[in-house]
Design an enzyme around this catalytic site. Structure first.
Site, PDB file in Angstrom:
ATOM      1  N   LYS A 179     -35.576 -16.164  16.126  1.00 21.20           N
ATOM      2  CA  LYS A 179     -35.377 -14.777  16.559  1.00 21.20           C
ATOM      3  C   LYS A 179     -34.410 -14.120  15.583  1.00 21.20           C
ATOM      4  O   LYS A 179     -33.214 -14.409  15.601  1.00 21.20           O
ATOM      5  CB  LYS A 179     -34.780 -14.693  17.964  1.00 21.20           C
ATOM      6  CG  LYS A 179     -34.710 -13.234  18.456  1.00 21.20           C
ATOM      7  CD  LYS A 179     -33.672 -12.994  19.530  1.00 21.20           C
ATOM      8  CE  LYS A 179     -32.329 -12.583  18.991  1.00 21.20           C
ATOM      9  NZ  LYS A 179     -32.253 -11.262  18.334  1.00 21.20           N
ATOM     10  N   GLU A 255     -22.744 -21.350  13.234  1.00 19.16           N
ATOM     11  CA  GLU A 255     -21.973 -20.727  12.152  1.00 19.16           C
ATOM     12  C   GLU A 255     -21.438 -19.427  12.735  1.00 19.16           C
ATOM     13  O   GLU A 255     -22.170 -18.454  12.874  1.00 19.16           O
ATOM     14  CB  GLU A 255     -22.886 -20.499  10.944  1.00 19.16           C
ATOM     15  CG  GLU A 255     -22.126 -20.389   9.646  1.00 19.16           C
ATOM     16  CD  GLU A 255     -21.880 -18.960   9.243  1.00 19.16           C
ATOM     17  OE1 GLU A 255     -20.815 -18.412   9.628  1.00 19.16           O
ATOM     18  OE2 GLU A 255     -22.744 -18.393   8.563  1.00 19.16           O
ATOM     19  N   CYS A 289     -19.414 -12.947   6.827  1.00 17.49           N
ATOM     20  CA  CYS A 289     -18.486 -13.811   7.570  1.00 17.49           C
ATOM     21  C   CYS A 289     -17.461 -14.443   6.633  1.00 17.49           C
ATOM     22  O   CYS A 289     -16.438 -14.925   7.080  1.00 17.49           O
ATOM     23  CB  CYS A 289     -19.235 -14.846   8.388  1.00 17.49           C
ATOM     24  SG  CYS A 289     -20.485 -15.671   7.441  1.00 17.49           S
TER      25      CYS A 289
END
Ligand code: ADP
Length: 484
Positions: A179, A255, A289
């Protein structure tokens, strides 16, 4: 979108078991630079997701038995198709995500490199390890594919994040139901189209698109046929998904968020530190990130660092994806702008000062000025939370011990950066700093061979290289007794 050379890349439905699935409801994909709708994509239904997982379970039975070399060949074909369609993939990516075209081109190359890296991990599968067992025993350790994997990916790298997971899982012999973020589904669907063209069999890789992330996530984490769930996104959502996975003791890779310290010591090369700030703070408008989140600068050089940074920031061009040359695109949506406004407001109330930028740009699109804020403190939310925008927030220190204490004063530990010329300091700090990845005198970390991932609440598991493939394998110990 009409200027694509390969219009077959533009898909508007989920891709399940080799078919493009229609449905009644649609979601709008918005260009964050103009706030206009660029496509309507069919919302996947619950029964379609369940079907995708069942089909993945059927498909994996054959895929995992294929010789590793044959799976690699398909991954390499997929890589070739990414590179052949690089311009079109980058156009789609830029339109739905907002990053500069040159960065989008770089992201497609990076994704293609991941496929190459994963296709090269023959050594993991070469021969089972023989264990020194008792007499008459033949004891071996085999590596087995985990089975069906499901995953949820974010919007900041709509192509690379997908390939980084799917490539590793497929190399390991798993099948995969993905997804993608509902904000950037078009890139993932284009990748599925190319996977089909590369001969990846129906059911081995499916993509389900929908805006009800929670409902979809519940199926992906709880379906009985799912063996592993992989997630990249915020720590908050990751924690919920982990709880859901616990019910079925699913394997997980997480993560999650980062809160990267960027430490500049008194002896550092300040020009290099400013260069590094550009690489890890302004790429993708700070929406990565691994973006530096807290600039921890020695008090004796802070003034000079800020001066050099401010001068260089004047060269940054803010622009939209209709333009060719710019450095800073929009943030992804209104929520992202509101978050940054909130973080800055609170910091200013508690005594911080803005010395550059600090405001939304008044125009269509979700643009924020490249900003420097100084005098932040650990009590402020801006110190504790991932900013995810083009904001350099500065705190100063006096001693090495203080720098390390500030760097580790967070629940997160994805990555960090440090600038110094002193070798002995580098060794000590690398041991003491609690991060999964550390950049020394450089602001770039990403490399398709290295283990990408964090410690503490930044998650668990690693992506990239052989480490990435290992995440999708289990051990099987087989011990035969020939005495009886
Ligand atoms: P961000 O705040 O950066 O958008 P999120 O963690 O919210 O990060 O989103 C990353 C991915 O997680 C997206 O694909 C999003 O659709 C999905 N997501 C968000 N909330 C949930 C949830 N409650 N359950 C499952 N997936 C979710």
């Amino acid at each position: 979108m009409q200027n694509l050379s390969n219009l077959s890349l533009l898909k508007r439905c989920s891709y399940i078991n080799g078919r493009w699935m229609d449905s009644e409801n649609t979601l709008s994909v918005i260009n964050p630079a103009t706030e206009t709708t660029i496509a309507e994509v069919c919302e996947v239904t619950a029964s379609q997701i369940e079907q995708a997982i069942s089909d993945a379970a059927t498909a994996v039975a054959q895929w995992q038995l294929l010789d590793y070399g044959l799976r690699s060949e398909k991954l390499l074909l997929w890589r070739d198709l990414l590179l052949e369609n690089q311009q079109d993939l980058a156009r789609i990516l830029t339109l739905e995500q907002g990053k500069p075209f040159s960065e989008a081109i770089g992201e497609i190359s990076h994704a293609a490199n991941y496929l190459q890296t994963y296709a090269n991990q023959h050594s993991i599968f070469e021969a089972p390890e023989t264990i020194n067992a008792e007499r008459n025993q033949n004891a071996k350790v085999y590596r087995r594919s985990i089975g069906v994997v499901t995953a949820i990916t974010p919007w900041n790298f709509p192509c690379a994040m997908v390939i980084r997971k799917v490539g590793a899982a497929l190399a390991a012999g798993c099948s995969f139901v993905l997804k993608p973020s509902e904000l950037t589904p078009l890139s993932a669907l284009a990748l599925a189209q190319l996977a089909e063209q590369a001969g990846i069999p129906a059911g081995v890789f499916s993509v389900v698109v929908g805006s009800n992330a929670q409902a979809i996530g519940e199926i992906l984490t709880q379906h009985a046929k799912v063996a592993k769930f992989s997630f990249t996104g915020s720590t908050l959502v990751g924690k919920k998904l982990l709880q859901q996975c616990a019910m079925g003791v699913k394997r997980t890779s997480m993560e999650l968020g980062g809160n990267a310290p960027f430490i500049v010591f008194e002896d550092a090369d300040l020009d290099a530190a400013v260069e590094g700030t550009f690489a890890c703070k302004f790429r993708n408008s700070g929406q990565t990130c691994v973006s530096a989140n807290r600039f921890i600068i020695h008090e004796n050089i802070a003034k000079e660092f800020k001066r050099k940074l401010q001068i260089k920031m004047k060269s940054l061009v803010v622009g939209n994806n209709g333009q060719s040359e710019f450095h800073i695109g929009p943030l992804i949506n209104r929520r992202a702008l509101d978050k940054i406004n909130g973080l800055l407001d609170q910091a200013l109330t508690l005594g911080a000062k803005i010395i550059e930028g600090g405001k939304e740009i008044e125009s269509k699109g979700y643009f924020f000025e490249p900003t420097i804020i100084e005098d932040i403190t650990p009590e402020m939310e801006i110190f504790k939370r991932e900013i995810f925008g083009p904001v350099v927030s500065i705190i100063t220190f006096e001693t090495d011990e203080e720098a390390i204490r500030l760097a580790n004063q967070t629940e997160l530990g994805l990555c960090g950066y440090l600038y110094t010329k002193k070798q002995s300091r580098i060794a000590t700090i690398a041991q003491q700093i609690q991060v999964g990845m550390l950049g020394i005198n450089q602001g770039r970390l990403s490399n398709t061979e290295s283990p990408f991932g964090g410690v503490k609440q930044s998650g668990m598991g690693r992506e990239g290289g052989r480490y990435g493939v290992e995440e999708y394998l289990d051990y099987q110990f087989v011990c035969a007794d020939f005495a009886s």
